[in-house]
Design a protein around this motif. Structure first.
Motif, PDB file in Angstrom:
ATOM      1  N   THR A  69      58.754  43.045  40.887  1.00 10.82           N
ATOM      2  CA  THR A  69      57.392  42.689  41.470  1.00 10.82           C
ATOM      3  C   THR A  69      57.459  42.202  43.073  1.00 10.82           C
ATOM      4  OG1 THR A  69      57.713  40.429  40.842  1.00 10.82           O
ATOM      5  CG2 THR A  69      56.375  42.173  39.477  1.00 10.82           C
ATOM      6  N   GLU A  87      55.415  43.691  46.091  1.00 12.96           N
ATOM      7  CA  GLU A  87      54.600  42.948  46.809  1.00 12.96           C
ATOM      8  C   GLU A  87      54.791  43.536  48.357  1.00 12.96           C
ATOM      9  OE1 GLU A  87      54.372  38.627  46.569  1.00 12.96           O
ATOM     10  OE2 GLU A  87      54.486  38.862  44.354  1.00 12.96           O
ATOM     11  N   GLU A 129      43.686  29.632  38.354  1.00 12.53           N
ATOM     12  CA  GLU A 129      45.104  29.622  37.796  1.00 12.53           C
ATOM     13  C   GLU A 129      45.253  31.288  37.524  1.00 12.53           C
ATOM     14  OE1 GLU A 129      47.607  28.951  33.701  1.00 12.53           O
ATOM     15  OE2 GLU A 129      45.383  28.237  33.966  1.00 12.53           O
ATOM     16  N   HIS A 130      44.357  32.105  37.320  1.00 14.77           N
ATOM     17  CA  HIS A 130      44.327  33.422  36.855  1.00 14.77           C
ATOM     18  C   HIS A 130      44.038  34.523  38.172  1.00 14.77           C
ATOM     19  CE1 HIS A 130      44.465  32.152  32.977  1.00 14.77           C
ATOM     20  NE2 HIS A 130      43.602  31.604  32.818  1.00 14.77           N
ATOM     21  N   GLN A 155      45.822  36.355  39.709  1.00 16.04           N
ATOM     22  CA  GLN A 155      46.224  37.836  39.595  1.00 16.04           C
ATOM     23  C   GLN A 155      45.069  38.793  38.852  1.00 16.04           C
ATOM     24  OE1 GLN A 155      50.030  38.204  37.672  1.00 16.04           O
ATOM     25  NE2 GLN A 155      50.915  37.709  39.667  1.00 16.04           N
ATOM     26  N   PHE A 156      44.448  38.072  38.342  1.00 22.54           N
ATOM     27  CA  PHE A 156      43.190  38.996  37.612  1.00 22.54           C
ATOM     28  C   PHE A 156      42.328  39.453  38.777  1.00 22.54           C
ATOM     29  CE2 PHE A 156      39.126  38.944  35.067  1.00 22.54           C
ATOM     30  CZ  PHE A 156      39.329  39.901  34.388  1.00 22.54           C
ATOM     31  N   GLY A 216      44.544  42.006  41.533  1.00 20.09           N
ATOM     32  CA  GLY A 216      44.852  43.415  41.016  1.00 20.09           C
ATOM     33  C   GLY A 216      43.960  44.427  41.318  1.00 20.09           C
ATOM     34  N   PRO A 217      42.590  43.998  41.058  1.00 25.55           N
ATOM     35  CA  PRO A 217      41.577  44.910  41.387  1.00 25.55           C
ATOM     36  C   PRO A 217      41.263  45.005  42.597  1.00 25.55           C
ATOM     37  CG  PRO A 217      40.835  43.654  39.633  1.00 25.55           C
ATOM     38  CD  PRO A 217      41.869  43.051  40.018  1.00 25.55           C
ATOM     39  N   LEU A 229      43.671  45.140  45.130  1.00 26.44           N
ATOM     40  CA  LEU A 229      44.592  45.897  45.461  1.00 26.44           C
ATOM     41  C   LEU A 229      44.426  47.403  45.336  1.00 26.44           C
ATOM     42  CD1 LEU A 229      48.051  44.345  44.294  1.00 26.44           C
ATOM     43  CD2 LEU A 229      46.910  44.364  46.764  1.00 26.44           C
ATOM     44  N   LEU A 230      43.709  47.624  44.113  1.00 25.60           N
ATOM     45  CA  LEU A 230      43.129  48.665  43.517  1.00 25.60           C
ATOM     46  C   LEU A 230      42.162  49.372  44.657  1.00 25.60           C
ATOM     47  CD1 LEU A 230      43.567  50.678  41.265  1.00 25.60           C
ATOM     48  CD2 LEU A 230      41.934  49.501  40.002  1.00 25.60           C
ATOM     49  N   PHE A 238      50.043  49.362  40.297  1.00 22.44           N
ATOM     50  CA  PHE A 238      50.740  48.175  40.342  1.00 22.44           C
ATOM     51  C   PHE A 238      49.548  47.030  40.227  1.00 22.44           C
ATOM     52  CE2 PHE A 238      52.608  44.626  42.944  1.00 22.44           C
ATOM     53  CZ  PHE A 238      53.505  44.054  42.265  1.00 22.44           C
ATOM     54  N   GLY A 239      48.357  47.314  40.698  1.00 18.18           N
ATOM     55  CA  GLY A 239      47.343  46.511  40.846  1.00 18.18           C
ATOM     56  C   GLY A 239      46.597  46.388  39.454  1.00 18.18           C
ATOM     57  N   LEU A 286      48.906  44.070  37.250  1.00 19.71           N
ATOM     58  CA  LEU A 286      48.634  42.532  37.610  1.00 19.71           C
ATOM     59  C   LEU A 286      47.178  42.089  36.676  1.00 19.71           C
ATOM     60  CD1 LEU A 286      48.951  42.033  41.201  1.00 19.71           C
ATOM     61  CD2 LEU A 286      50.497  41.564  39.639  1.00 19.71           C
ATOM     62  N   GLU A 310      47.239  39.526  33.479  1.00 20.76           N
ATOM     63  CA  GLU A 310      46.413  38.488  33.550  1.00 20.76           C
ATOM     64  C   GLU A 310      44.930  38.358  32.605  1.00 20.76           C
ATOM     65  OE1 GLU A 310      47.975  36.430  35.392  1.00 20.76           O
ATOM     66  OE2 GLU A 310      46.871  34.919  34.862  1.00 20.76           O
TER      67      GLU A 310
END
Lengths: 353, 304
Positions: free
Chosen positions: A256, A260, A295-296, A298-299, A302-303, A305-306, B99-100, B103, B107
């Motif tokens: 990972t 990154e 805390e979450h 990455q939730f 992720g989007p 980044l997408l 990858f996104g 994640l 989560e």
């Protein structure tokens, strides 16, 4: 004068000069922790920039760059462990806690690692190259997880590093300035490479490797040299990171982490000098802000980044350039007749090549 | 001898699970030219859906259906919303976008079900063991996984070699542009194949639930091994995926079973175990590196 503003080097110098003021300004604003954050940004910026040399420079998608980041880190950690125990490493290399010794050792370790992995991986291309670099990185990851002598899964702590040329590395501001200085040196090197014959051959490999072969250039040695230099840069960043965290663990080479680093390069914008550093700043501060909120995180990350990949082509610098009314360098490079844009052709090339 | 046979069967069982994942991945790779890192997430979603359904209803059949449906629907949604926009992009964008997605999905599972792993019981009827050889008892559930996996392999073989869709799939893997030019609705074909791959990944997840624990990040652990399988077998080749999966499964299982023991003869116990586990984990990657160095395009390249 207007021309000068178009030169990215000027922006790089300005930005680095501004960044040097962070440890002075941060306490005034009442947030001394910013120096730590800025140090992480600078170190990741260095690592991302080293990945950009092969990814953006030669178009080689390496999915195992964190391996060299970790190798550099472990070079520092292992030398420190032997310094403490007094036993030489491999029976003849004495340990050390001096950055002037451990840093060159880290760069050497990264360079040798990258030369070996690169020599083997560069025999493949396309998807296979992505996967074989990932595989080698995983091999190193599991190797260090299993080395109980160096902490295994738990990693190694590094304490009591001696001052470098009278500078105390335990002082956050001093360490930050050292990192920033090395980043400046690295960016200077990257700029020189990009403008050299070597850099132009790498660009040629990215745009059409078969064409390079057709005009009589053996691309393999150039790709290997770039891969090795990139590994050395990542190892340098890894050594700095271990000095900053005073800790090294296999997590530094987890896949990972490679992901990154790729995200940083893309986020900043391919084909630019500052892009990887800007991308590192964006990702590190985004992670920092989001993890402060939830805390979450990455939730949410992720989007984001997408969406960046889907809709913001050219990354942050690409967007800025478009705002300024200029196409990004990558887009501006004219493609010769008969050569399709690298996007759609990659799988085809793999299929018929 | 009995132990070796048991380990071999364990290896084949792991291999069959890997094959279910690799089959979908290799088809998506080979035909659409897309690297989908989120394939492991579909496996994870299948496992979670089955685990939750099994806990709520106690029915193994409902759990199986729920796992397949969840993975299939998520897969179609991913294809429709994300991957469709990435077919023409280079590998780098595909890697980053998916990858996104990883994640996000990992989560999401933490948010929905917490960080604690879920445990799934083997269905009542499949709990026993079967005597495969005199003195060698093997769990029925694992034998069923092997049988089911081989059945899927046979089904895929028939689908790909004997049907019209299969013909298009084979044509798409070798001459994508040509298939498109001949007027085949490639989009439809893509969605169909992606859905099939998602179903198989979900099936693998459902079956892995009772053997491993169901937890976030279970997807990546197996995903990277699946990539190894796909690359060893040759991208786009289902036959290669089956061969590579069983090879990787058996090699990995045997190394894990025997390397620590061998090391213990020359080293101290706990250190030998740790180093042995590490070396065993490195084994499949070493295998892949060797295969790629000898045959850069895998053992059964589809685009010969």
């Amino acid at each position: 004068m207007r021309r000068a503003w178009r030169d990215e080097r000027l922006w790089a110098v300005l930005l680095l000069a501004l960044a040097a003021l962070v440890p002075v300004v941060a306490p005034m604003l009442g947030s001394p922790a910013t120096v730590g954050l800025a140090t992480r940004i600078v170190i990741y910026g260095l690592a991302a920039s080293s990945l950009h040399l092969i990814l953006g420079g030669a178009g080689l998608v390496s999915f195992g760059h964190a391996a060299f980041f970790g190798l550099g880190g472990y070079a520092v950690g292992i030398l420190y462990a032997h310094h403490v125990s007094g036993e030489p490493f491999l029976g003849f290399i004495p340990g050390s806690n001096d950055l002037l010794v451990t840093m060159p050792a880290a760069i050497l370790a990264g360079g040798i690692g990258a030369a070996i992995i690169g020599a083997l991986s560069l025999r493949t291309a396309g998807v296979q190259f992505i996967m074989i670099t990932l595989a080698f990185a995983q091999m190193l990851y599991f190797l260090f997880v299993s080395l109980k002598a160096y902490g295994g899964d738990d990693g190694l702590a590094i304490r009591r590093v001696v001052p470098v040329l009278g500078m105390n590395l335990r002082d956050p501001a001093t360490l930050y300035w050292i990192c920033l200085g090395l980043l400046a040196l690295w960016l200077f090197l990257m700029d020189r490479i990009r403008r050299s014959r070597f850099g132009r051959i790498l660009a040629g490999v990215r745009q059409g490797e078969r064409r390079m072969a057709a005009i009589g250039v053996r691309t393999y040695p150039y790709k290997l040299a770039a891969f090795t230099i990139a590994g050395m840069g990542a190892a340098m960043a890894g050594a700095l990171m271990v000095n900053y965290l005073r800790f090294v663990s296999p997590d530094m080479m987890h896949w990972t982490k490679s992901g990154e680093l790729m995200v940083m390069v893309i986020l900043g914008g391919l084909g630019t000098l500052l892009g990887p550093v800007v991308g590192a700043a964006a990702l590190v501060s985004l992670e920092y802000t989001l993890s402060g909120l939830t805390e979450h995180w990455q939730f949410v990350l992720g989007p984001i980044l997408l969406l960046v990949v889907l809709f913001a082509r050219g990354g942050i610098l690409g967007g800025l350039r478009r705002l300024a009314g200029r196409p990004a360098e990558h887009e501006a490079q004219p493609l010769p007749p008969g050569e399709l844009p690298s996007g759609g052709t990659a799988p085809e090339r793999a299929a018929h090549g | 001898m009995g132990l070796l046979l048991e380990q071999l069967l364990n290896g084949v069982q792991l291999g069959v699970t890997l094959f279910l994942l690799a089959a979908g991945l290799t088809l998506v790779f080979g035909i659409m030219g897309v690297i989908n890192l989120a394939h492991g997430s579909l496996y994870m979603i299948g496992a979670y859906a089955a685990a939750v359904t099994a806990a709520a209803t106690g029915s193994a059949l409902l759990a199986l259906l729920a796992g397949l449906a969840a993975a299939g629907v998520t897969g179609m949604a991913i294809e429709f919303l994300v991957l469709r926009r990435l077919y023409a992009r280079d590998h780098l964008d595909q890697v980053l976008a998916t990858f996104g997605l990883i994640l996000f999905f990992n989560e999401a599972m933490v948010l929905l079900f917490g960080r604690q792993p879920l445990f799934v019981n083997v269905p009542e009827a499949l709990r026993g063991t079967l005597r495969v050889l005199p003195g060698v008892d093997y769990p029925v559930f694992r034998l069923l996984i092997i049988a089911l996996g081989l059945l899927v392999a046979l089904g895929l073989y028939i689908l790909i070699q004997r049907t019209r869709i299969g013909m298009l799939v084979r044509a798409g893997a070798t001459h994508r542009e040509m298939v498109r030019a001949l007027g085949v609705d490639v989009r439809m074909l893509y969605t169909l194949i992606f859905g099939l791959g998602a179903l198989l990944a979900g099936l693998a997840g459902v079956m892995a639930g009772p053997i491993l624990s169901v937890q976030p990040q279970m997807g990546e652990q197996i995903l990277i091994t699946t990539f190894v399988v796909v690359v060893i077998g040759g991208i786009g080749s289902v036959r290669g995926a089956l061969f590579g999966a069983v090879l990787v499964g058996v090699v990995d299982t045997l190394l894990r079973a025997y390397v620590p023991g061998l090391l213990r003869q020359v080293m101290e116990g706990s250190e030998a175990d740790a180093l042995g586990a590490g070396l065993a984990s490195m084994g499949v990657y070493l295998l892949m590196a060797l295969v790629l160095l000898v045959k850069p395009r895998g053992l059964f390249p589809a685009h010969a």
